[in-house]
Design a protein around this motif. Structure first.
Motif, short mmCIF file in Angstrom:
data_model
loop_
_atom_site.label_atom_id
_atom_site.label_comp_id
_atom_site.label_asym_id
_atom_site.label_seq_id
_atom_site.Cartn_x
_atom_site.Cartn_y
_atom_site.Cartn_z
N ARG A 144 6.21 7.47 -7.31
CA ARG A 144 6.30 8.42 -8.24
C ARG A 144 7.75 8.67 -8.85
O ARG A 144 8.76 8.68 -8.10
CB ARG A 144 5.72 9.70 -7.69
CG ARG A 144 4.22 9.64 -7.25
CD ARG A 144 3.80 10.65 -6.37
NE ARG A 144 4.36 10.25 -5.05
CZ ARG A 144 3.98 9.61 -4.19
NH1 ARG A 144 2.70 8.78 -4.31
NH2 ARG A 144 4.38 9.52 -3.08
N THR A 199 1.08 2.31 -7.61
CA THR A 199 0.98 2.13 -6.12
C THR A 199 1.49 0.48 -6.13
O THR A 199 1.23 -0.17 -7.19
CB THR A 199 -0.42 2.16 -5.87
OG1 THR A 199 -0.37 1.36 -4.55
CG2 THR A 199 -1.34 1.47 -6.76
N THR A 200 1.99 0.15 -5.05
CA THR A 200 2.45 -1.20 -5.07
C THR A 200 1.09 -2.25 -4.86
O THR A 200 1.49 -3.52 -5.03
CB THR A 200 3.39 -1.53 -3.68
OG1 THR A 200 2.78 -1.18 -2.44
CG2 THR A 200 4.61 -0.79 -3.57
N LYS A 201 -0.05 -1.74 -4.78
CA LYS A 201 -1.24 -2.24 -5.01
C LYS A 201 -1.17 -3.21 -6.33
O LYS A 201 -1.91 -4.30 -6.12
CB LYS A 201 -2.50 -1.61 -4.68
CG LYS A 201 -2.52 -1.19 -3.28
CD LYS A 201 -3.75 -0.32 -3.20
CE LYS A 201 -4.09 0.42 -1.67
NZ LYS A 201 -5.40 1.39 -1.52
N ASP A 248 6.15 6.52 -0.80
CA ASP A 248 5.68 6.90 0.58
C ASP A 248 6.42 6.33 1.81
O ASP A 248 6.82 4.98 1.70
CB ASP A 248 4.45 6.55 0.56
CG ASP A 248 3.24 6.92 -0.54
OD1 ASP A 248 3.69 8.05 -0.88
OD2 ASP A 248 2.04 6.57 -0.83
N ASP A 284 0.78 -1.10 0.02
CA ASP A 284 -0.07 -0.13 -0.09
C ASP A 284 0.79 1.15 0.04
O ASP A 284 0.59 2.10 0.85
CB ASP A 284 -0.83 0.03 1.27
CG ASP A 284 -1.82 1.17 1.35
OD1 ASP A 284 -2.30 1.50 0.04
OD2 ASP A 284 -2.55 1.42 2.40
N ASP A 306 3.57 7.10 -11.77
CA ASP A 306 2.44 7.43 -10.43
C ASP A 306 1.87 6.32 -10.41
O ASP A 306 0.79 6.15 -10.79
CB ASP A 306 1.62 8.74 -10.93
CG ASP A 306 1.12 9.31 -9.64
OD1 ASP A 306 1.32 8.59 -8.49
OD2 ASP A 306 0.12 9.89 -9.80
N GLY A 313 2.51 4.41 -2.41
CA GLY A 313 2.87 4.99 -3.72
C GLY A 313 4.17 5.32 -4.28
O GLY A 313 5.18 5.52 -3.30
#
Length: 282
Positions: A201, A213-215, A270, A197, A211, A199
Motif C-alpha cells: 500500500r 498484492t504480490t499475488k 505486510d 501473498d 493497494d 499486501g
C-alpha cells in the motif's frame, strides 16, 4: 529476524529489532549488514544469538538508515498485471529488466529530492528481494529461493519524462539521487514463508494511491531470481526491485497527480514495516 541500521548517514550501526519492538545493538558482533556479512553466512550466526543478551540501543541517534548498501539494484518493470493494464502496456513475455544506481539508496524516512526541471516524479511501492548467496545459472525456482536472504520495502521513485520521453534507457528516470528509499528492516526469508501473498500500500498526502498484492505479479520472486541468474551473476547484498502494482501517477487521468516538493509519501508491505518521506527540491 528483523535487521536494520541506525544512526546518522554514513555512520549507521547494525541493529536487531526484538520481539518487544526494542532495538538491540549488533555492532559488538558484526561490522555491518553488508555483502561480506551475508557471504560469510552471517544470518545463520545471528540466528543463534539471544536478543535479550544484546545491549539495548538507547539515547543514541535512532534515525533508521537503509538496512544494507546493495552491490547492485536490478529492477523488474511491468511485473503486475494491473499496473501493465493501467499504463496501456502488454504483459511481457519475459521479465523487463533494468538497473538502478546503488547510490540512490537512502533510509526509509529520509527526504526524497525532486530533480531539477522535473514535472513528472512518480511513486512506486515495491517488494525488494535481498540476495544472500551467489546465484549463477540457477536451474529451478527451488534453487532460486535458497539464494534469498530476505525482503524489504523499496520505494522505486521514478521521473517519467526522463524515463520515457528523453531517449535512451529507463535508467535515466530511475537513478536520480535519493530515488530508492529502502527499509526500515531486512526481514529474513524464514519470516516471510510466501512472498507471493503480501499486501502493498502507498499513500500520498494521506490519500491511498496503491493497494495491491504480490499475488498479482506476472513473474514471481523465485522465477525472477532464477531468470536473472542466466544473464548476470547475483551476489550477496544485491537487491532486486520486483515491480509495482496499479495506482501510480502515470496511470491516472489527466492532469496526473505527480509528486512535488512538500508532498508526503507513506508506504507499507505486510510484515516488512512502513516508510514515510517528505519531498524537497534538489
Amino acid at each position: 529476524m528483523k535487521l536494520l541500521r541506525v544512526g546518522a548517514p554514513g555512520r549507521e550501526r547494525p541493529a536487531l529489532l526484538d520481539e518487544a519492538g526494542g532495538l538491540r545493538d549488533l555492532s559488538g558482533l558484526i561490522d555491518d549488514l553488508d555483502a561480506a556479512f551475508l557471504a560469510a553466512d552471517g544470518l545463520a550466526r545471528l540466528a543463534r544469538v539471544r536478543p535479550d543478551e544484546l545491549p539495548a540501543l538507547d539515547g543514541v541517534d535512532l534515525r533508521i538508515g537503509p538496512p544494507l548498501r546493495p552491490g547492485k539494484i536490478v529492477c523488474i518493470g511491468l511485473n503486475y498485471r494491473d499496473h501493465a493494464a493501467e499504463t496501456g502496456a502488454a504483459l511481457p513475455a519475459e521479465p523487463v529488466v533494468f538497473l538502478k544506481a546503488p547510490d540512490t539508496v537512502v533510509g526509509p524516512d529520509d527526504t526524497v529530492l525532486v530533480p531539477r526541471g522535473s514535472t513528472r516524479t512518480d511513486w512506486e511501492v515495491e517488494l525488494a528481494v535481498v540476495i544472500g548467496r551467489k546465484a549463477r545459472y540457477l536451474a529451478s525456482a527451488e534453487e532460486a529461493s535458497e539464494c534469498v536472504a530476505g525482503y524489504a520495502i523499496s520505494h522505486d521513485v521514478s521521473e517519467r519524462e526522463f524515463q520515457l520521453d528523453r531517449g535512451g534507457q529507463w535508467d535515466k528516470g530511475k537513478s536520480c539521487e535519493t530515488f530508492n528509499p529502502l527499509g526500515p528492516w531486512l526481514v529474513t526469508a524464514d519470516e516471510i514463508p510466501d512472498p507471493q501473498d503480501l499486501g502493498l500500500r502507498l499513500w500520498v498526502n494521506g490519500r491511498l494511491r496503491q493497494d495491491g498484492t504480490t499475488k498479482n505479479m506476472v513473474f514471481p520472486v523465485a522465477e525472477i531470481v532464477r531468470y536473472l541468474s542466466h544473464f548476470m551473476v547475483l551476489y550477496p547484498g544485491d537487491v532486486i526491485n520486483t515491480g509495482t502494482p496499479a495506482g501510480v501517477a502515470l496511470g491516472q487521468p489527466d492532469p496526473k497527480p505527480y509528486l512535488s516538493a512538500g508532498d508526503v509519501v507513506e508506504l507499507e508491505i505486510d510484515g516488512l514495516g512502513r516508510q514515510r518521506q517528505t519531498l524537497a527540491p534538489a
